[in-house]
Motif scaffolding. Structure first.
Motif, PDB file in Angstrom:
ATOM      1  N   MET A 202      -1.697   6.100 -12.563  1.00 42.37           N
ATOM      2  CA  MET A 202      -1.981   6.669 -11.247  1.00 42.37           C
ATOM      3  C   MET A 202      -2.641   5.679 -10.285  1.00 42.37           C
ATOM      4  N   TRP A 203      -3.231   4.612 -10.810  1.00 39.74           N
ATOM      5  CA  TRP A 203      -3.946   3.688  -9.935  1.00 39.74           C
ATOM      6  C   TRP A 203      -3.136   2.451  -9.591  1.00 39.74           C
ATOM      7  N   ARG A 204      -1.938   2.324 -10.157  1.00 38.53           N
ATOM      8  CA  ARG A 204      -1.020   1.256  -9.727  1.00 38.53           C
ATOM      9  C   ARG A 204       0.367   1.848  -9.576  1.00 38.53           C
ATOM     10  N   ARG A 205       0.678   2.204  -8.340  1.00 42.22           N
ATOM     11  CA  ARG A 205       1.981   2.754  -7.976  1.00 42.22           C
ATOM     12  C   ARG A 205       2.654   1.789  -7.007  1.00 42.22           C
ATOM     13  N   GLY A 206       3.977   1.869  -6.922  1.00 46.26           N
ATOM     14  CA  GLY A 206       4.706   1.140  -5.895  1.00 46.26           C
ATOM     15  C   GLY A 206       4.505  -0.357  -5.958  1.00 46.26           C
ATOM     16  N   ALA A 207       4.530  -0.975  -4.777  1.00 43.38           N
ATOM     17  CA  ALA A 207       4.480  -2.433  -4.666  1.00 43.38           C
ATOM     18  C   ALA A 207       3.231  -2.873  -3.920  1.00 43.38           C
ATOM     19  N   ASN A 208       2.902  -4.158  -4.068  1.00 40.26           N
ATOM     20  CA  ASN A 208       1.889  -4.765  -3.206  1.00 40.26           C
ATOM     21  C   ASN A 208       2.592  -5.496  -2.068  1.00 40.26           C
ATOM     22  N   LEU A 209       1.856  -6.145  -1.207  1.00 44.65           N
ATOM     23  CA  LEU A 209       2.455  -6.781  -0.031  1.00 44.65           C
ATOM     24  C   LEU A 209       3.334  -7.969  -0.403  1.00 44.65           C
ATOM     25  N   ILE A 239       9.045   2.192  -7.641  1.00 38.11           N
ATOM     26  CA  ILE A 239       9.767   2.118  -6.364  1.00 38.11           C
ATOM     27  C   ILE A 239       9.043   1.122  -5.459  1.00 38.11           C
ATOM     28  N   PRO A 240       9.742   0.084  -4.976  1.00 33.55           N
ATOM     29  CA  PRO A 240       9.082  -1.034  -4.281  1.00 33.55           C
ATOM     30  C   PRO A 240       8.719  -0.748  -2.828  1.00 33.55           C
ATOM     31  N   LEU A 241       8.089   0.398  -2.609  1.00 28.85           N
ATOM     32  CA  LEU A 241       7.509   0.721  -1.305  1.00 28.85           C
ATOM     33  C   LEU A 241       5.988   0.732  -1.458  1.00 28.85           C
ATOM     34  N   LEU A 242       5.284   0.862  -0.347  1.00 24.66           N
ATOM     35  CA  LEU A 242       3.837   1.026  -0.393  1.00 24.66           C
ATOM     36  C   LEU A 242       3.543   2.522  -0.450  1.00 24.66           C
ATOM     37  N   ARG A 256       1.959  10.028  -1.458  1.00 20.67           N
ATOM     38  CA  ARG A 256       1.793   9.677  -0.047  1.00 20.67           C
ATOM     39  C   ARG A 256       2.381   8.294   0.208  1.00 20.67           C
ATOM     40  N   ILE A 257       3.334   8.243   1.124  1.00 15.71           N
ATOM     41  CA  ILE A 257       3.927   6.960   1.517  1.00 15.71           C
ATOM     42  C   ILE A 257       3.021   6.317   2.551  1.00 15.71           C
ATOM     43  N   ILE A 258       2.647   5.073   2.311  1.00 14.84           N
ATOM     44  CA  ILE A 258       1.769   4.347   3.224  1.00 14.84           C
ATOM     45  C   ILE A 258       2.615   3.700   4.315  1.00 14.84           C
ATOM     46  N   ASN A 259       2.426   4.134   5.534  1.00 17.04           N
ATOM     47  CA  ASN A 259       3.167   3.542   6.652  1.00 17.04           C
ATOM     48  C   ASN A 259       2.582   2.167   6.977  1.00 17.04           C
ATOM     49  N   HIS A 260       3.386   1.158   6.803  1.00 18.12           N
ATOM     50  CA  HIS A 260       2.904  -0.208   7.001  1.00 18.12           C
ATOM     51  C   HIS A 260       4.013  -1.013   7.666  1.00 18.12           C
ATOM     52  N   GLU A 261       3.637  -1.850   8.607  1.00 15.66           N
ATOM     53  CA  GLU A 261       4.645  -2.616   9.348  1.00 15.66           C
ATOM     54  C   GLU A 261       5.410  -3.593   8.464  1.00 15.66           C
ATOM     55  N   GLN A 262       4.831  -3.953   7.301  1.00 15.11           N
ATOM     56  CA  GLN A 262       5.484  -4.931   6.441  1.00 15.11           C
ATOM     57  C   GLN A 262       6.364  -4.305   5.358  1.00 15.11           C
ATOM     58  N   THR A 263       6.535  -2.986   5.381  1.00 12.03           N
ATOM     59  CA  THR A 263       7.319  -2.330   4.337  1.00 12.03           C
ATOM     60  C   THR A 263       8.720  -2.938   4.169  1.00 12.03           C
ATOM     61  N   PRO A 264       9.484  -3.180   5.251  1.00  5.10           N
ATOM     62  CA  PRO A 264      10.807  -3.805   5.057  1.00  5.10           C
ATOM     63  C   PRO A 264      10.726  -5.173   4.390  1.00  5.10           C
ATOM     64  N   GLN A 265       9.708  -5.962   4.743  1.00 11.21           N
ATOM     65  CA  GLN A 265       9.553  -7.279   4.138  1.00 11.21           C
ATOM     66  C   GLN A 265       9.176  -7.168   2.660  1.00 11.21           C
ATOM     67  N   VAL A 266       8.375  -6.155   2.318  1.00 14.75           N
ATOM     68  CA  VAL A 266       7.988  -5.940   0.924  1.00 14.75           C
ATOM     69  C   VAL A 266       9.219  -5.679   0.063  1.00 14.75           C
ATOM     70  N   VAL A 267      10.091  -4.778   0.539  1.00 15.64           N
ATOM     71  CA  VAL A 267      11.312  -4.447  -0.200  1.00 15.64           C
ATOM     72  C   VAL A 267      12.214  -5.679  -0.307  1.00 15.64           C
ATOM     73  N   GLU A 268      12.337  -6.400   0.785  1.00 15.42           N
ATOM     74  CA  GLU A 268      13.183  -7.597   0.791  1.00 15.42           C
ATOM     75  C   GLU A 268      12.651  -8.658  -0.167  1.00 15.42           C
TER      76      GLU A 268
END
Length: 562
Positions: A202-209, A239-242, A256-268
């Motif tokens: 639960m404390w490490r979900r998704g991706a980092n920057l 899932i590689p989102l924030l 909860r999906i974290i809205n972040h301006e770098q999300t597209p770059q994170v996935v890429e």
């Protein structure tokens, strides 16, 4: 190697106790000095490409120069907590190593390394992504103590030995007679956990920057037959989102999906790294398409439309397969079979000549990348094993492993045991849906086991994993201890978790009193009023706990979520 303990030494100065250690796993500096992590017990579990492999049975942190005499009260308090974290890490499951070869590299990559690579020290050969104690080894590397450096791999290693009588030997040393065909063969399953976003469920979900994802694991299925070696790689990762899913005492906390301006770059960044390492990538998304999971899946799908070089396949596992229709994964396989077979597998002959190369990889995920993912990966591994055995003329074009019931059961058990160990490392319990892997259907015993595991996960996630996450952040180097930094416990001074026993006692006491007064309510009005008051107070306490659920859960104190 032997070490001595002089804590109870006699006046002669000789240690009163000596212990054998089997390796030095690294060092770490805390406020009071340096501690060395040593392997105190091991078990040989088999071999990898002919070299012995050991599982760590026990470890211990030993103080080298501990000195708290000049520390203030807060530093002594902090050191005690840090030592608690180190003690937690001594029980880390699923750590493997070899004195003679590197086990972090898959077969295809090993075979493509330049000449002389294997003559380097083992830690220099290793893939740093999969070295669990990479941070702990830094001081040993700095002082060029190559002979003492033992890279540890977290994951699991399971082996099936198909001998002339097709005797099966698992690394748990369970033996069964198989009746397939009279060809000696060995099937080995290795899973390698990436340490770039190490953590708990639960404390490490998704991706980092940087694009690194939680629970990222490379799984390799090796087949060795009459000098030929085949390798199939698959990967899993969150899932590689924030996004986050913070525990709050509810059984299924809100995503909860974290809205972040770098999300597209994170996935890429994430998929660029995968394509560079593994080639063409197919992303299998096994999440539900409704509720919180559906919103996360939709956001993932939207980002994947921006990546033309990666195929995204959405497959609602629960809707199509339910709890028992394992064979319905054929629906998914039909969608990807052509590309899956084009990706192929790696194959070398007895002389080391490369006959086939794996040109791409399947990346699977559900929410936890545990239960549904393991079922799906085992299904794809079975399909590839059939193709490999047909290629090597063990099977005819019409034969497959599922036609040999006893042997098929052993193969599926190997994958189920792998799923259990991976789940223990991330969630703290055995995997759910293990029956689907073992038997192809759900059984009553499996349902009971899943229920126990689900309750255990709830308890661990809510009341234990915060401490475990701190321990992982400490040994992985994500948090660095320094006297120059403010105490992380002064910055997070509200010890709300300590009020949980009081709140629990109030709820239990209130329910007990309410039950008692309700039983007495029929006798007079005073008891009736008392029961109403007790019920109201109990309901109020329960509402307070629910509204502040996050405050009553164990949560990490050292690092943030990203």
């Amino acid at each position: 190697m032997e070490i001595g303990s002089s804590s109870d030494a006699s006046s002669s100065g000789k240690p009163s106790k000596t212990s054998t250690i089997y390796g030095v796993a690294g060092t770490i500096r805390l406020l009071a000095g340096t501690y060395v992590l040593v392997i105190t017990s091991r078990k040989e579990v088999g071999s990898f490409l002919g070299f012995p492999v050991y599982r760590v049975e026990s470890m211990k942190f030993l103080a080298c120069n501990e000195d708290l005499r000049h520390s203030n009260f807060q530093e002594k308090r902090d050191e005690a907590y840090f030592m608690t974290l180190l003690k937690t890490m001594e029980a880390t499951p699923g750590l493997y190593y070899s004195y003679e070869t590197d086990i972090t590299l898959n077969l295809q990559r090993r075979c493509k390394l330049m000449e002389g690579w294997m003559s380097k020290p083992i830690w220099k050969q290793a893939d740093p992504r999969f070295v669990w104690n990479k941070h702990l080894l830094e001081e040993l590397i700095e002082y060029k103590l190559d002979g003492f450096i033992v890279p540890l791999l977290q994951g699991n290693i399971l082996k099936l030995l198909f001998a002339h009588a097709f005797e099966l030997i698992c690394l748990s040393f369970q033996v069964a007679q198989l009746k397939l065909k009279n060809s000696p063969a060995t099937c080995t399953l290795l899973s390698r956990r990436c340490t770039r976003r190490l953590g708990t469920r639960m404390w490490r979900r998704g991706a980092n920057l940087e694009g690194d994802t939680a629970n990222f694991i490379e799984t390799e299925q090796l087949l060795q037959l009459e000098g030929f070696r085949c390798s199939l790689l698959q990967i899993r990762g969150s899932i590689p989102l924030l996004w986050e899913q913070i525990v709050d005492l509810s059984y299924k906390p809100q995503l909860r999906i974290i809205n972040h301006e770098q999300t597209p770059q994170v996935v890429e960044r994430h998929f660029h790294d995968l394509c560079q390492r593994y080639g063409e990538t197919i992303a299998l998304d096994l999440t539900d398409k409704h509720g919180d999971e559906g919103q996360l899946s939709a956001a993932y799908s939207a980002e994947m439309q921006k990546l033309p070089n990666v195929r995204y396949v959405s497959f609602d596992f629960h809707h199509v397969c339910g709890n028992s229709n394992f064979d319905n994964l054929q629906v998914l396989y039909d969608q990807i079979s052509e590309e899956f077979q084009k990706q192929g597998y790696f194959l070398i002959d007895t002389d080391g000549n490369i006959l086939e190369e794996q040109k791409g990889i399947i990346r699977s995920n559900c929410i936890d990348c545990l239960d549904r993912t393991n079922v799906t990966q085992s299904y794809l591994a079975q399909k590839s094993l059939n193709i490999q055995l047909q290629r090597l003329a063990v099977f005819t074009s019409t034969e497959c492993i599922s036609m040999f019931a006893e042997d098929y059961a052993k193969f599926r058990t190997m994958w189920a045991e792998q799923g259990d160990e991976i789940s223990l490392e991330y969630a703290g319990t055995h995997a759910l849906k293990g029956d689907l892997v073992r038997y192809g259907k759900q059984t009553m015993a499996g349902l009971i086991k899943d229920g126990i595991s689900a309750v255990s996960r709830y308890y661990l996630n809510n009341f234990h994993d915060g401490i475990r996450q701190d321990a992982l952040d400490l040994v992985s180097g994500r948090y660095t201890v320094s006297r120059n930094n403010p105490s992380p416990f002064q910055l997070n001074s509200f010890e709300s978790f300590s009020y949980l026993p009081v709140a629990s006692a109030l709820v239990i006491g209130g329910l007990t009193l309410t039950t008692f007064t309700v039983q007495q309510a029929g006798r007079n009005a005073q008891h009736y009023v008392s029961s109403v008051i007790c019920a109201g107070v109990t309901a109020g306490v329960m509402a307070l706990i629910k509204a502040n659920g996050r405050q009553f859960c164990s949560r990490p104190r050292l690092c943030g979520l990203l």
